[in-house]
Design an enzyme around this catalytic site. Structure first.
Site, mmCIF file in Angstrom:
data_model
loop_
_atom_site.group_PDB
_atom_site.id
_atom_site.type_symbol
_atom_site.label_atom_id
_atom_site.label_comp_id
_atom_site.label_asym_id
_atom_site.label_seq_id
_atom_site.Cartn_x
_atom_site.Cartn_y
_atom_site.Cartn_z
ATOM 1 N N HIS A 1 3.756 -2.246 3.138
ATOM 2 C CA HIS A 1 3.760 -0.891 2.572
ATOM 3 C C HIS A 1 5.031 -0.614 1.773
ATOM 4 O O HIS A 1 6.131 -0.856 2.278
ATOM 5 C CB HIS A 1 3.614 0.144 3.683
ATOM 6 C CG HIS A 1 2.298 0.047 4.394
ATOM 7 N ND1 HIS A 1 2.070 -0.871 5.397
ATOM 8 C CD2 HIS A 1 1.146 0.732 4.214
ATOM 9 C CE1 HIS A 1 0.816 -0.736 5.811
ATOM 10 N NE2 HIS A 1 0.230 0.227 5.113
ATOM 11 N N HIS B 1 -5.441 9.280 0.590
ATOM 12 C CA HIS B 1 -5.318 8.564 1.860
ATOM 13 C C HIS B 1 -6.082 9.188 3.018
ATOM 14 O O HIS B 1 -5.554 9.377 4.113
ATOM 15 C CB HIS B 1 -3.843 8.405 2.250
ATOM 16 C CG HIS B 1 -3.571 7.127 2.997
ATOM 17 N ND1 HIS B 1 -3.631 7.055 4.368
ATOM 18 C CD2 HIS B 1 -3.267 5.894 2.570
ATOM 19 C CE1 HIS B 1 -3.354 5.823 4.749
ATOM 20 N NE2 HIS B 1 -3.142 5.088 3.671
ATOM 21 N N ASP C 1 0.815 -1.224 0.000
ATOM 22 C CA ASP C 1 0.000 0.000 0.000
ATOM 23 C C ASP C 1 0.846 1.270 0.000
ATOM 24 O O ASP C 1 2.021 1.252 0.383
ATOM 25 C CB ASP C 1 -0.878 0.046 1.264
ATOM 26 C CG ASP C 1 -2.037 -0.935 1.189
ATOM 27 O OD1 ASP C 1 -1.998 -1.832 0.317
ATOM 28 O OD2 ASP C 1 -2.959 -0.806 2.007
ATOM 29 N N ASP C 2 0.193 2.349 -0.371
ATOM 30 C CA ASP C 2 0.670 3.740 -0.209
ATOM 31 C C ASP C 2 1.716 4.200 -1.234
ATOM 32 O O ASP C 2 2.180 5.333 -1.171
ATOM 33 C CB ASP C 2 1.214 4.027 1.208
ATOM 34 C CG ASP C 2 0.180 3.789 2.288
ATOM 35 O OD1 ASP C 2 -0.978 3.517 1.945
ATOM 36 O OD2 ASP C 2 0.539 3.866 3.474
ATOM 37 N N HIS D 1 -5.970 2.839 -3.916
ATOM 38 C CA HIS D 1 -5.942 3.107 -2.474
ATOM 39 C C HIS D 1 -6.460 4.526 -2.217
ATOM 40 O O HIS D 1 -6.084 5.143 -1.231
ATOM 41 C CB HIS D 1 -4.509 2.931 -1.971
ATOM 42 C CG HIS D 1 -4.391 2.758 -0.475
ATOM 43 N ND1 HIS D 1 -5.293 2.072 0.283
ATOM 44 C CD2 HIS D 1 -3.442 3.212 0.395
ATOM 45 C CE1 HIS D 1 -4.917 2.104 1.553
ATOM 46 N NE2 HIS D 1 -3.805 2.797 1.648
HETATM 47 NI NI NI Z 1 -2.564 3.113 3.391
#
Ligand code: NI
Length: 406
Positions: free
Chosen positions: A339, A249, A194-195, A245
């Site tokens: 991540h 955020h 993620d991210d 995603h």
């Molecule tokens: Ni995230």
């Protein structure tokens, strides 16, 4: 000496008479003013009292002189819904009924009577019954199985008191149902990052995945994709699945619907612009879901992949600890969250070098969410075929399907 007597001119005589008249008028005016400003004596409900000149019957109530007042508004339950909300007080003036705006004069005799109580009106209104969000099953993949709809309750109630007399459910609400599932049977595992994409660390993750010939799924932030479009393209080019995603955020459940929609749509658009992939996989930041979020996801026909194994790599406890925690919790069908963005992810890259060979040794196969989807579809098709022809499974003819009973 003079033969003439001097007469005052005519004008002067007039001036004198004007002055006298003005004086008389002023005095008269003052006198009337004095007299008219003098309180009057009237008899109200048997008591003598003084009222200001020009008073009307209604003023006797406001001044608290009259013994009676307006009646009350009586609620549907018999209690007083509004004091003084009934009919106004009524009067007789010198023995005759008189409207409340009638003017009073000195020595008038007034009798007051309390106004009648009135019953408040009853109104009927429809009230929405909120629907519940119900979760079914367990597992990291979730889908919306029913959208949910509010119900309707028809209520009759007192207009002022708000007290309900009757309440009937006209339409029951239907639950929003969210199903959670394990991906497929078998020793499969999904790695998710993620991210990102993020300089250095996304490339680092990609290198390890390539070394072990493993494919994963990357939940990218639209904002990061715009900053690093080349990395986003590299992820796709190397055969990994891309998911959304959101754009920046945010905790979606805390946003108004329009903003939720924007976050999801913009994230997806950024990914599409950079990679040409129009992904339907979505992972709300922090796993922040709820009815509002689901409505948006479902309106955009998106699918949600959460996780069941949290590496907590963002806490940076050290590569070994990250790996140990992941290895401890992974089971067949697990979706692991790690991540590649949002900070220094060197530990994540190193942990991956421990996790992948270990899980491989344990007999796991790494799949992406897209591959998993394909496998699920095949599973379902096989199960459906089996249901349709349980006894003739081996002897089924390809062309016979149209003649089968359903
Ligand atoms: Ni995230």
């Amino acid at each position: 000496m003079s033969r003439y007597t001097v007469k005052p001119p005519a004008e002067a005589q007039h001036r004198v008479s004007f002055a006298v008249m003005a004086l008389v008028m002023a005095v008269a005016l003052l006198l009337t003013g004095f007299l008219s400003s003098k309180p009057m004596r009237v008899t109200v409900d048997g008591r003598s009292c003084s009222v200001p000149p020009g008073s009307r019957l209604s003023d006797l109530v406001t001044a608290g002189i009259a013994q009676s007042a307006a009646g009350n508004l009586i609620g549907v339950d018999g209690s007083v819904a509004k004091r003084g909300g009934g009919a106004p007080a009524s009067f007789t003036l010198n023995g005759r009924p008189a409207p409340s705006q009638t003017r009073l004069y000195g020595s008038d005799v007034v009798e007051s009577a309390t106004g009648a109580n009135l019953q408040e009106a009853v109104i009927t209104t429809d009230v929405a019954i909120p629907f519940q969000v119900r979760e079914e099953g367990r597992g990291p993949l979730s889908e919306l199985r029913a959208l949910g709809a509010p119900g309707v309750r028809r209520v009759t109630l007192g207009e002022v008191s708000g007290i309900e007399i009757t309440s009937t459910v006209v339409m029951e609400p239907s639950d929003m149902v969210i199903g959670f599932a394990r991906p497929v049977n078998g020793k499969f595992v999904v790695l998710t990052f993620d991210d990102g994409p993020y300089p250095t660390y996304t490339a680092g993750v990609l290198r390890v995945l390539k070394d072990y010939d493993v494919h994963a799924t990357f939940f990218m932030l639209g904002l990061q994709v715009r900053r690093n479009p080349g990395l986003a393209r590299q992820v796709v080019a190397e055969g990994h699945t891309v998911g959304n995603h959101t754009y920046s955020h945010k905790k979606l459940a805390k946003l108004p619907p329009a903003k939720i929609r924007w976050e999801i749509k913009k994230g997806r658009e950024a990914i599409y612009k950079a990679t040409g992939v129009n992904t339907r996989w979505t992972r709300p930041p922090y796993g922040s879901m709820g009815g509002k979020v689901w409505r948006q996801l479902s309106a955009q026909r998106l699918r949600v992949a959460l996780w069941d194994v949290d590496s907590r790599d963002w806490k940076k406890p050290g590569a070994r600890k990250i790996a140990a925690s992941v290895l401890k919790h992974t089971k067949p069908g697990s979706v692991i969250i790690m991540h590649d963005g949002g900070g220094n992810r060197r530990q994540t890259v190193r942990a991956l070098e421990i996790i992948i060979p270990q899980l491989k040794r344990r007999g796991y196969t790494f799949v992406t969410l897209d591959q998993l989807d394909e496998m699920r579809r095949e599973d379902r098709a096989a199960a459906a075929a089996k249901r349709r022809a349980p006894s003739k499974a081996s002897g089924a003819q390809p062309g016979g399907s149209s003649k089968r009973e359903s």
